[in-house]
Each structure stands twice: as C-alpha cells, then as structure tokens.
Design a protein around this motif. Structure first.
Motif, short mmCIF file in Angstrom:
data_model
loop_
_atom_site.label_atom_id
_atom_site.label_comp_id
_atom_site.label_asym_id
_atom_site.label_seq_id
_atom_site.Cartn_x
_atom_site.Cartn_y
_atom_site.Cartn_z
N UNK A 1 0.83 -1.21 0.00
CA UNK A 1 0.00 0.00 0.00
C UNK A 1 0.87 1.26 0.00
N UNK A 2 1.97 1.23 0.73
CA UNK A 2 2.87 2.38 0.76
C UNK A 2 3.48 2.63 -0.62
N UNK A 3 3.83 1.55 -1.33
CA UNK A 3 4.37 1.69 -2.68
C UNK A 3 3.32 2.25 -3.63
N UNK A 4 2.08 1.79 -3.49
CA UNK A 4 1.00 2.31 -4.32
C UNK A 4 0.78 3.79 -4.02
N UNK A 5 0.84 4.15 -2.76
CA UNK A 5 0.67 5.55 -2.36
C UNK A 5 1.75 6.43 -3.00
N UNK A 6 2.98 5.96 -2.98
CA UNK A 6 4.08 6.74 -3.57
C UNK A 6 3.87 6.92 -5.06
N UNK A 7 3.38 5.89 -5.71
CA UNK A 7 3.14 5.94 -7.15
C UNK A 7 2.04 6.96 -7.48
N UNK A 8 0.95 6.91 -6.73
CA UNK A 8 -0.16 7.83 -6.98
C UNK A 8 0.20 9.25 -6.57
N UNK A 9 0.98 9.41 -5.51
CA UNK A 9 1.40 10.74 -5.07
C UNK A 9 2.25 11.43 -6.13
N UNK A 10 2.93 10.62 -6.94
CA UNK A 10 3.75 11.18 -8.02
C UNK A 10 2.91 11.58 -9.23
N UNK A 11 1.60 11.34 -9.14
CA UNK A 11 0.69 11.72 -10.23
C UNK A 11 0.54 10.68 -11.32
N UNK A 12 1.12 9.50 -11.14
CA UNK A 12 1.11 8.48 -12.19
C UNK A 12 -0.22 7.74 -12.24
N UNK A 13 -0.50 7.19 -13.42
CA UNK A 13 -1.57 6.21 -13.57
C UNK A 13 -0.99 4.84 -13.25
N UNK A 14 -1.88 3.87 -13.02
CA UNK A 14 -1.41 2.57 -12.55
C UNK A 14 -2.31 1.46 -13.04
N UNK A 15 -1.70 0.31 -13.27
CA UNK A 15 -2.44 -0.95 -13.44
C UNK A 15 -1.88 -1.93 -12.42
N UNK A 16 -2.71 -2.34 -11.47
CA UNK A 16 -2.29 -3.25 -10.40
C UNK A 16 -2.22 -4.67 -10.96
N UNK A 17 -1.02 -5.25 -10.92
CA UNK A 17 -0.82 -6.60 -11.44
C UNK A 17 -0.43 -7.52 -10.27
N UNK A 18 -1.32 -8.36 -9.82
CA UNK A 18 -2.68 -8.59 -10.30
C UNK A 18 -3.68 -7.98 -9.32
N UNK A 19 -4.85 -7.54 -9.81
CA UNK A 19 -5.95 -7.23 -8.91
C UNK A 19 -6.56 -8.53 -8.42
N UNK A 20 -6.76 -9.48 -9.36
CA UNK A 20 -7.26 -10.82 -9.02
C UNK A 20 -6.57 -11.80 -9.95
N UNK A 21 -5.75 -12.68 -9.37
CA UNK A 21 -4.95 -13.58 -10.19
C UNK A 21 -5.74 -14.72 -10.79
N UNK A 22 -6.60 -15.35 -9.98
CA UNK A 22 -7.37 -16.48 -10.47
C UNK A 22 -6.58 -17.77 -10.44
N UNK A 23 -6.80 -18.62 -11.44
CA UNK A 23 -6.28 -19.99 -11.43
C UNK A 23 -5.80 -20.40 -12.82
N UNK A 24 -4.71 -21.14 -12.87
CA UNK A 24 -4.24 -21.76 -14.12
C UNK A 24 -4.99 -23.07 -14.32
N UNK A 25 -6.28 -22.95 -14.62
CA UNK A 25 -7.09 -24.14 -14.82
C UNK A 25 -6.53 -24.95 -15.99
#
Length: 579
Positions: free
Chosen positions: A256-280
């Motif tokens: 969360x602290x790393x995400x905060x630093x990224x957003x505080x810098x004004x950047x856009x973000x894609x969280x990898x992964x938000x939901x990983x799921x399964x290698x079915x």
C-alpha cells in the motif's frame, strides 16, 4: 461516444485530465459466470479500469481454428466491464508472459523450425497477423470512441527484455491501426534505459513495470517518455509460485505504501494482479534460468482479491490509499465464508498399464518421438518397447522435458525429473516390456527457451544401444480419460472417481496434501495439477462448475497417493511462506 487521448501531461477523457486506476483481471483464469463479481469488486476498491491479456495459444489452439467461446469469450468479458461503468485495457501480445504456458505463444507455431518468433520473419508475421485480426474483430467495435469500454491497446509485451526488431514492432502497429484500433497504443518495459529504448517506438506511449522505488523508476521512464502521462502498467503487488518453492506473499502495508508513492507522483497505474485467479487445465508456464521451475496451478499472486475472489487485507489497504486520490464507493465486499467441509472415498480405479487401450490409441514409431512430433501434441503419453538384455543395464534418455516415469513389466523402476537434470536409470533386470510415462509440466514462458520441444529429446539408449520400435499412446487430458476400471489394481498412473452430493453450488477447496502428483477434474472441468512438492495444498473448485445433487470428482494420480480419500476443506491452503 467518448474521446480518450494522450495529452501533453495527462490522459484526456473528453478533454479533461484523467488518471487510469486499473487492475489486471485475466478472463481466461476466472470462470465466466464469476467475471461480473470480480469486476464489481474492482469497482468497489476504487478502480476505474480493467486490464487483461489475451492468450493466443488458447484462442488458436490449432492453426486456423479459433475459439472465442466460454472462458475465452472476450466480447462478453469486455461488455461486462462496460456494464459496470468501467474502462478496459487490452494487451493482445502476441506474447504475454503472464506465467502462462509458452508465454501465450501456440506450440504449433514452432513445428516449422525456420519460424522466427517475435521478429519480422515472414512466416511468423503471417501467423501473428491472422491471429491479431481475429482479436481486433472483437476489440475494435468496443473502443470508447464507438461506445465501448476499451481505452488503451498494448503492442507486444516487455519486448525490450527480448529483442530490438523495430520493423517487427512497426508491423504490429500498422496492423493494429489497419484493423481499426484508434485508441492510444502503449508498450511496457522494465524501467531500464536499455529495455525502454529497445522495446518501443516513438509513436507509442511507453509505460513501466515495477513494484517498488516508484520515484526513481518514474524518473527513468520520464527520460524515455518526455511528454504525456506517466504510467506503471504493471504494478507488481505480489508474486507467483513454483512447485517445490515457498508461497510468495508481500506485506499489505508495504504494498500500500508503494502504491501511495506511485499515486502521489501523479502516475496512472495498473495493479498486477488485482485478481490472479487460477491456471485451470494445464495452462501454467515455467521458468528456466539453469534450473527448470514449473509454475503451480494457483495464480493467487497474493493479490487484493484471493484466488476465490475474496477481499484480503491488501484489498482494504489499497482501497484506503486510492480514496486519497479518487472517489471510492461507500460499500465494500463482504468477507469470505467457510466452504463446505466433507470427505469422499475414491473408487478402486482404472490403471493405465493394465488396460492401456481404454486410455487411447497406440501409434507405431520406429524412433522415440517427442511429444510435439505427435499429431495432437499431447501433454502426456505412454511409450512402450521391448528390451532384451541378460545383464543389468543403464537406460539413458537424451533429455527429459519434463518428467518421465519408467516401468519394466508393469513394475515401477524410477522417475526422472528435469529440474534435477536427471536422464539415466540403472536396471537390475533389463528384459521385458519397457514403458515410459512422459509428462509435459508446462512450457517456459520467459527468456530464450520459449517454444522448446517437449517430451524425451534425443531418444533413448540401453547400455549405449539406441532403443527403437516404439508404440506411443497419447493421453488427452482436457476431460478425464474415458478409461475402463481395472479392479485388480497394479502400478502406474491410475484414474479414480468419486461421487458427492451438494445442496447447491458453492466454492470448494480440494485437499491434495496426501496425494502424490496428478490432475483433478470436477464434473469434467479440469482444476489443474497437484503435486506433493507443494507449496500448494488445495485446488480451487469454482461454484459454477458444481450443481445441486450429484457431482463427480476424477483424479489422475501419476505417482503414489497415501490415501484414496478426497477431503474438501473450508478454505485454501497455498503452503509455507518462509524460504
């Protein structure tokens, strides 16, 4: 209709600055009846965009035969994103990495030894162009300027870590535009000068992939992307696991602290992964940097939503961070409820060495063929020949990719594992029927070993003499083999079944702790591999594959199980987290 473009400093949505807050959610790793649930939970965390790869090897499993149905229904997935009021980012590769078998590149592509993968070689360009046209048939009408959710499309994937063929990248750009893609095009690379320089073109918007040291890495990115918005399009908030290793986790507080630093810098973000799921199924990849390391079935990734789609401490920590920079809905998903716990006895089983003809059809080959040389390119096959030596002998295989169990006259002799660099066995008795069970454990998804052949490479010898005259039986594993029971038992791979009743569909967690190595299915749906090496100890069974009343479990054990009882647990167990 809306307009989404890249401005001097920001993404612009209808002319107004817009920050992309995205989360990775791979439709092909989640049961389609659960897509809407996972998308809604992304919205509730404060995200405004869903990102996904598209896996070429699933969409075109056989050259020229495409599949965009069921778990591969990309159009349905993107429309659900739109229904939730969210945007979408599509990353069609053609190479995706993603800890996915062969990085998403189809194995049939490599049957032509002259093909030049991920570069401007005519045979490869022809194949990838045909595939991308089919993907863009789906994506083009769903762009934001046509009333759909898609705002960004990525060209290739971390190409700077692999090559520097600008003509290849230009071909992909030209094809993408020719197919009607009008939204901004991006690339992603790790934030090093070399990778950012090699992996993109000046007409593309460069983004970075990293999980820490945001200020430093955004500065590197800015040197190569002097205008427009900064974006970390793979913010690594967790990690994946290999068989025989630990379960990787990261601190919710630190992430969360790393995400905060990224957003505080004004950047856009894609969280990898938000939901990983399964290698079915048998879709997980592998790494090989001197030692082969196959990836486990779970792709939990220690993500904000766990493998079963339940919010974690990281979910709530990220939600709090995002709320400092953007509106977040007032409601949050409820916590997970315990899954049903029960046990069921498996039947006596069908043994492959006792009645192999009920497992498939034998093919005759003079020389020992690789798995890739068989027409169906199976993940598993039986090989048999006759040996006749009146003295103890040494069996030597050219190279094992990835696991070979050896039997002589129906009795186990030993198992050779690729990760141990094993390829020889001593035989006290060297006369009779020799059988090899050959397994592909997942194709390497990153680096120079992409596309390598599977099976026994380079044939087999006994005391230095080549073994010839092989019968080969490919075993198809999309559904449980339709094998006849052999109640007298025996050695070798065995398929066991059990029936169990449920009041109604519910997520289940199948305990594999006391089993050896194999594959499990529920109601014909392949849950994936299990292995006593760990760390993973349970297989996730998504509720939509179950039904009220009778259900069937099938288990293909290729090693030795300590019990024939199947236990279902109240929750997941992904193994130890200490190194």
């Amino acid at each position: 209709m809306a307009e989404f473009i890249i401005g001097e400093h920001d993404f612009l949505l209808d002319g107004r600055p817009h920050r992309v807050l995205a989360g990775a959610l791979h439709y092909f790793r989640v049961h389609p009846d659960l897509w809407a649930d996972r998308i809604e939970k992304a919205r509730l965390m404060g995200l405004n965009t869903i990102e996904t790869y598209t896996p070429w090897n699933l969409h075109e499993p056989v050259e020229g035969a495409y599949d965009f149905t069921g778990m591969l229904d990309l159009e349905r997935f993107l429309r659900l994103v739109a229904d939730a009021g969210m945007h979408a980012i599509v990353r069609p590769g053609p190479y995706i990495c993603a800890e996915w078998d062969n990085g998403g590149l189809p194995a049939w592509l490599y049957r032509d030894p002259e093909v030049g993968v991920r570069r401007s070689e005519p045979r490869y360009l022809g194949a990838v162009s045909a595939y991308l046209r089919r993907v863009y048939d789906v994506v083009t009408p769903l762009q934001i300027d046509r009333g759909g959710p898609v705002v960004l499309v990525q060209i290739e994937n971390e190409y700077g870590a692999y090559g520097s063929d600008k003509f290849y990248l230009r071909h992909l750009v030209d094809l993408t535009r020719e197919c009607g893609i009008t939204v901004p095009l991006t690339t992603v690379d790790q934030p090093t000068d070399e990778m950012l320089s090699q992996g993109s073109l000046d007409c593309l918007h460069r983004t970075g992939s990293f999980g820490s040291r945001a200020t430093e890495r955004l500065a590197t990115l800015r040197r190569h992307q002097p205008t427009g918005p900064l974006m970390c399009s793979e913010f690594w908030n967790g990690w994946f696991d290999h068989w025989g290793d630990r379960h990787h986790t990261t601190s919710a507080e630190d992430s969360a602290a790393e995400l905060d630093a990224l957003l505080a810098a004004g950047a856009s973000v894609n969280i990898y992964m938000f939901h990983g799921g399964t290698n079915f199924g048998l879709t997980s990849g592998a790494n090989d940097k001197g030692v082969y390391q196959p990836t486990i079935t779970s792709y939990d990734y220690d993500a904000p939503l766990d493998e079963a789609g339940n919010p974690t401490a990281k979910y709530h920590a990220f939600r709090e961070v995002i709320a400092r920079y953007a509106p977040v809905p007032g409601e949050a998903p409820p916590p997970a409820k315990p899954a049903p716990e029960f046990s069921v006895e498996l039947d006596a089983g069908a043994y492959a060495l006792k009645a192999p003809e009920s497992w498939g059809t034998w093919e005759r080959h003079e020389a020992l063929p690789e798995l890739d040389e068989l027409e169906s390119m199976p993940r598993m096959a039986l090989y048999r020949t006759t040996v006749d030596s009146d003295v103890p002998a040494t069996l030597v295989l050219g190279e094992v990719r990835d696991r070979v169990s050896v039997f002589l006259d129906g009795q186990p002799v030993g198992t050779l594992l690729r990760q141990n660099h094993e390829r020889a066995l001593g035989l006290d008795k060297a006369s009779g029927e020799l059988v090899l069970l050959v397994e592909d454990m997942g194709r390497v998804n990153y680096g120079p070993r992409l596309g390598e052949a599977k099976g026994v490479i380079g044939g087999a010898t006994l005391n230095g003499k080549p073994l010839t005259g092989w019968d080969v039986l490919p075993i198809e594993l999309g559904t449980p083999p339709d094998a006849a029971p052999t109640p007298d038992g025996g050695a070798g791979p065995v398929l066991r079944r059990a029936r169990f009743d449920l009041d109604g569909p519910a997520d289940l967690f199948l305990d594999t702790l006391d089993w050896g190595k194999g594959i499990a299915w529920v109601n014909g749906f392949c849950l994936g591999r299990y292995w006593s090496l760990g760390p993973q100890r349970t297989l996730y069974v998504p509720a939509p594959v179950l039904r009220a009343g009778a259900n069937e479990l099938a288990v293909l054990e290729t090693a030795t199980a300590a019990t024939t009882v199947a236990h279902f647990r109240s929750g997941p167990e992904l193994g130890h987290t200490e190194a």
